[in-house]
Design an enzyme around this catalytic site. Structure first.
Site, mmCIF file in Angstrom:
data_model
loop_
_atom_site.group_PDB
_atom_site.id
_atom_site.type_symbol
_atom_site.label_atom_id
_atom_site.label_comp_id
_atom_site.label_asym_id
_atom_site.label_seq_id
_atom_site.Cartn_x
_atom_site.Cartn_y
_atom_site.Cartn_z
ATOM 1 N N ASP A 82 0.855 -1.192 0.000
ATOM 2 C CA ASP A 82 0.000 0.000 0.000
ATOM 3 C C ASP A 82 0.894 1.247 0.000
ATOM 4 O OD1 ASP A 82 -2.368 1.475 0.322
ATOM 5 O OD2 ASP A 82 -2.256 1.401 2.516
ATOM 6 N N HIS A 83 0.676 2.147 -0.937
ATOM 7 C CA HIS A 83 1.418 3.417 -1.013
ATOM 8 C C HIS A 83 2.929 3.282 -1.059
ATOM 9 C CE1 HIS A 83 -2.002 6.095 -0.749
ATOM 10 N NE2 HIS A 83 -2.488 5.324 0.221
ATOM 11 N N ASP A 104 2.630 4.797 -5.580
ATOM 12 C CA ASP A 104 1.902 6.050 -5.406
ATOM 13 C C ASP A 104 2.781 7.193 -5.884
ATOM 14 O OD1 ASP A 104 0.583 8.283 -4.715
ATOM 15 O OD2 ASP A 104 0.384 7.834 -2.584
ATOM 16 N N HIS A 187 -7.671 9.949 3.917
ATOM 17 C CA HIS A 187 -7.125 8.912 4.798
ATOM 18 C C HIS A 187 -7.385 9.294 6.241
ATOM 19 C CE1 HIS A 187 -4.418 7.947 1.288
ATOM 20 N NE2 HIS A 187 -4.928 6.781 1.603
ATOM 21 N N HIS A 215 -9.454 4.804 -1.809
ATOM 22 C CA HIS A 215 -8.632 4.878 -0.595
ATOM 23 C C HIS A 215 -9.423 5.629 0.464
ATOM 24 C CE1 HIS A 215 -4.416 3.618 -1.707
ATOM 25 N NE2 HIS A 215 -5.119 3.385 -2.799
ATOM 26 N N GLY A 216 -8.958 5.536 1.713
ATOM 27 C CA GLY A 216 -9.615 6.288 2.780
ATOM 28 C C GLY A 216 -11.023 5.798 3.036
ATOM 29 N N ASN A 237 -9.926 0.439 0.382
ATOM 30 C CA ASN A 237 -8.884 0.343 1.415
ATOM 31 C C ASN A 237 -9.411 0.778 2.780
ATOM 32 O OD1 ASN A 237 -7.240 -0.213 -0.726
ATOM 33 N ND2 ASN A 237 -5.758 1.403 -0.308
ATOM 34 N N ASP A 239 -8.035 1.053 6.813
ATOM 35 C CA ASP A 239 -6.958 0.944 7.793
ATOM 36 C C ASP A 239 -7.421 1.477 9.152
ATOM 37 O OD1 ASP A 239 -4.616 0.783 9.176
ATOM 38 O OD2 ASP A 239 -3.503 2.221 7.976
ATOM 39 N N THR A 240 -7.799 2.752 9.192
ATOM 40 C CA THR A 240 -8.115 3.400 10.475
ATOM 41 C C THR A 240 -9.202 2.664 11.255
ATOM 42 O OG1 THR A 240 -7.504 5.489 9.458
ATOM 43 C CG2 THR A 240 -8.719 5.619 11.525
HETATM 44 P P1 13P Z 1 -8.393 4.729 6.087
HETATM 45 O O1 13P Z 1 -7.306 4.747 7.117
HETATM 46 O O2 13P Z 1 -9.141 6.008 5.997
HETATM 47 O O3 13P Z 1 -9.268 3.549 6.204
HETATM 48 O O4 13P Z 1 -7.643 4.616 4.666
HETATM 49 C C1 13P Z 1 -6.871 3.489 4.384
HETATM 50 C C2 13P Z 1 -6.171 3.617 3.087
HETATM 51 O O5 13P Z 1 -6.646 4.209 2.149
HETATM 52 C C3 13P Z 1 -4.871 2.947 2.962
HETATM 53 O O6 13P Z 1 -4.294 3.169 1.728
#
Ligand code: 13P
Length: 309
Positions: A82-83, A104, A187, A215-216, A237, A239-240
């Site tokens: 990722d990125h 990226d 993100h 993303h985000g 995607n 993550d948070t």
């Molecule tokens: P979030 O942390 O907003 O879920 O985004 C994750 C992301 O896009 C990782 O590339």
């Protein structure tokens, strides 16, 4: 089942009109929670690792651990970078056996300064050549997403969105397999609710032949995600949201443990320390968060196309 190519997951998602969840892992518990969730939903899934995780753990160790978990998974799983911000990072992850990489090129190696369109094309083309030489799928990014602490100002928001014509040209020039687009997501956590510019996404989808990536994904309302999937999003995607599930669960448990310790002190007993009692509920909470998102992405039950089960 063995590790699968990122492209195989996205091609199938495109054929059936759903999105594959791509969830970030940093250690055993996060990776386990993602695989357990996918197995319980009988869904394909992507486990992704960001380049910034390299400051936390040895990439070889993390990759070996994730690969071992994937090998005994009952659903198809791809391993994704990722990125990746530089060509060198992409090559490092190719060597680690990842089956999908993101270059990226929208930002420079510092992760803050924007690259020009031409600079983005150049670094993306180079990374795509290397990845394709070893059969690995490539995701790129065009447009600018907000980051925690570096939100895009309102006045610049429209400019930051991915331009549909430019996106079509970019995909053609670079030969990438999927494209992450800026359509209003940020993100990390949002202040308030994000506005997804679905109309822009629809226009991008009309012009761009490859699957599109959101993303985000944390905090994007379910309906807005479903509508984005109708307009060509095939990978989301997250993550948070996983981190939040971990933190919130852990905070409650540590609070409880401290109370128990105080009671033990008062009663003249010995304090107990068992970190499994913290990590297991935290892992369960992350698994439930991942399952919830998989359902919204419409990928529940879709592992059958790969496994026949
Ligand atoms: P979030 O942390 O907003 O879920 O985004 C994750 C992301 O896009 C990782 O590339």
């Amino acid at each position: 089942m063995p590790l699968v190519a990122g492209k195989d997951l996205l091609t199938q998602a495109d054929a059936e009109g759903y999105a594959v969840g791509a969830f970030n892992a940093i250690n055993m518990e996060t990776a386990q929670s993602i695989i357990q969730a996918a197995e319980e939903e009988n869904s394909p899934v992507i486990i992704q690792v960001t380049q910034t995780t390299l400051a936390y753990t040895e990439p070889e160790e993390l990759a070996a651990l994730i690969r071992a978990l994937i090998e005994k998974a009952k659903v198809p799983v791809a391993m994704h970078l990722d990125h990746g911000r530089t060509f060198e990072i992409v090559v490092k992850f190719l060597r680690l056996g990842f089956t999908s990489v993101m270059i990226d090129g929208s930002l420079q190696a510092d992760g803050k300064t924007p690259r020009t369109y031409q600079e983005n094309v150049e670094v993306t083309k180079l990374a795509a050549r290397a990845a394709h030489a070893v059969g690995v799928t490539v995701e790129a990014e065009l447009g600018r997403l907000g980051q925690i602490g570096t939100e895009i100002p309102e006045s610049d928001a429209e400019n930051a969105l991915t331009d549909p014509d430019m996106a079509a040209r970019f995909v053609e020039e670079t030969g990438v397999d999927s494209l992450a687009v800026a359509i209003g997501t940020t993100h990390g956590l949002f202040k308030g609710s994000p506005t997804i510019v679905h109309d822009r996404l629809r226009k991008i989808d009309e012009k761009v032949s490859v699957p599109l990536v959101m993303h985000g994904g944390t905090g994007v309302p379910d309906d807005a995600v479903r509508k984005a999937i109708d307009f060509g999003i095939r990978k989301v995607n997250i993550d948070t949201q996983i981190r939040v599930a971990f933190y919130e669960t852990m905070a409650g448990l540590i609070d409880q443990a401290q109370k128990e310790h105080a009671e033990a002190d008062t009663a003249g007993q010995v304090r107990k320390y068992d970190i499994r009692k913290l990590l297991k509920p935290a892992r369960d909470a992350m698994r439930e968060a991942v399952k919830g998102r998989i359902r919204v992405f419409g990928s529940s039950g879709k592992a059958s196309a790969f496994t026949g089960v």
